[in-house]
Design a protein around this motif. Structure first.
Motif: not given
Length: 338
Positions: A3-20
């Motif tokens: 049995t294999v488990s997906l124990i954890d996830v994480a994310g990263y977003l670069p910089g400040e949000p860029v508007p439309a």
């Protein structure tokens, strides 16, 4: 089978949000595809900095995993899988540099070049196979997406409809051989008949490695977009339904569905086809745009941290790649980090 488990996830977003408005206010090339439903503009997205690489993003995305599990545990992973969209260098993948930065010495190190927007699912299946059939006991799966800030901000491309939809970011997953959060199944579909239908073009006809001033862009046409829309509408529900059937579950029993997110049209059509309410299909499209391969892990991380994914939830991840040459789905009984 182990049995294999997906124990954890994480994310990263670069910089400040860029508007439309970064795109809609730009007086550049005009595009007849502006009103196509594939290119409805999200309010926000993120762009990599000029000197920020895929390895930089992976390193930053992994930090929460180190904080939650300890540096030694992450450094001891046996399997490292990395998908970079867009590669920073020809010839050399990002995996070896990721290993050096993080202090890893994996027995298995693979830079994955296929599966595009569904590569997280593909890599889960690959990691599961390695962990279940070898002495390896843990894996780190990394999706880095940097094409938005690299390609779609160029002056010749920025005014096109395709430019405003993508965003940059990175998502990572940590797997172990345990029963903690079991990976219940993975379903993949390789549709070779659609290979090559997504093309990269330059207005002067040059190939991407040939020097010259013309910028690289995706070769979208009205007819091609109609085909991709039809394929995408079919492929993701197909692989999710097939997977659920193998698990003895109806799609209506899915607690949380996380998919790649090319546009709002696909998101709506997929959940309608699978008979799921919107609150069971979280996305980050309005704040991140189309994150390509990073969309699934980044959105899953956000859904977990916001309390959307409850302990014991049946979580299904699904998506398709390019013009439909790959589709995949994975199911997890979530008992991971909250």
């Amino acid at each position: 089978m182990t049995t294999v488990s997906l124990i954890d996830v994480a994310g990263y977003l670069p910089g400040e949000p860029v508007p439309a408005e970064f795109y809609t206010g730009y007086q550049g090339a005009q595009d007849t595809l502006r009103d196509n439903p594939m290119f409805r503009i999200p309010p926000l997205r993120h762009h990599v900095a000029a000197d920020e690489t895929n390895v930089d993003m992976v390193e930053r995305a992994v930090l929460p995993l180190i904080e939650r599990h300890g540096r030694d545990e992450i450094r001891s992973v046996d399997v490292l899988l990395v998908h970079s969209q867009l590669p920073d260098m020809p010839f050399v993948g990002a995996g070896t540099e990721v290993a050096r930065r993080l202090g890893l010495h994996p027995e298995w190190l693979i830079d994955v070049a296929n599966a595009g927007c569904a590569s997280f699912v593909f890599m889960l299946g690959l990691a599961r196979q390695i962990l279940a059939t070898t002495d390896a006991r843990s894996a780190l799966v990394c999706n880095a997406q940097s094409a938005a800030g690299r390609l779609f901000t160029r002056s010749e491309v920025r005014g096109l409809a395709q430019a405003a939809v993508p965003g940059d970011g990175c998502g990572v997953g940590y797997l172990t051989t345990s029963h903690a959060a079991p990976l219940l199944g993975v379903e993949t579909l390789h549709a070779g008949e659609y290979a090559g239908d997504m093309t990269m073009v330059r207005d002067d006809g040059r190939r991407y490695w040939e020097p010259g001033p013309s910028a690289l862009r995706i070769g979208f046409t009205e007819a091609g977009l109609s085909q991709v829309l039809a394929r995408g509408n079919r492929l993701v529900p197909q692989v999710v339904t097939t997977l659920c059937g193998r698990l003895g579950k109806a799609t209506t029993e899915i607690d949380v569905l996380v998919t790649n997110q090319p546009n709002r049209t696909f998101l709506r059509n997929w959940r309608d086809a699978l008979e799921l309410a919107p609150d069971r299909h979280p996305d980050t499209f309005d704040r991140c745009g189309n994150l390509f391969g990073a969309a699934i892990p980044v959105t899953l991380d956000h859904a977990i941290r916001s309390g959307h994914v409850k302990d014991g939830s049946l979580v299904v991840l699904g998506g398709f790649a390019h013009a439909g040459d790959f589709a995949g789905a994975a199911a997890v009984r979530w008992h991971g980090q909250g």
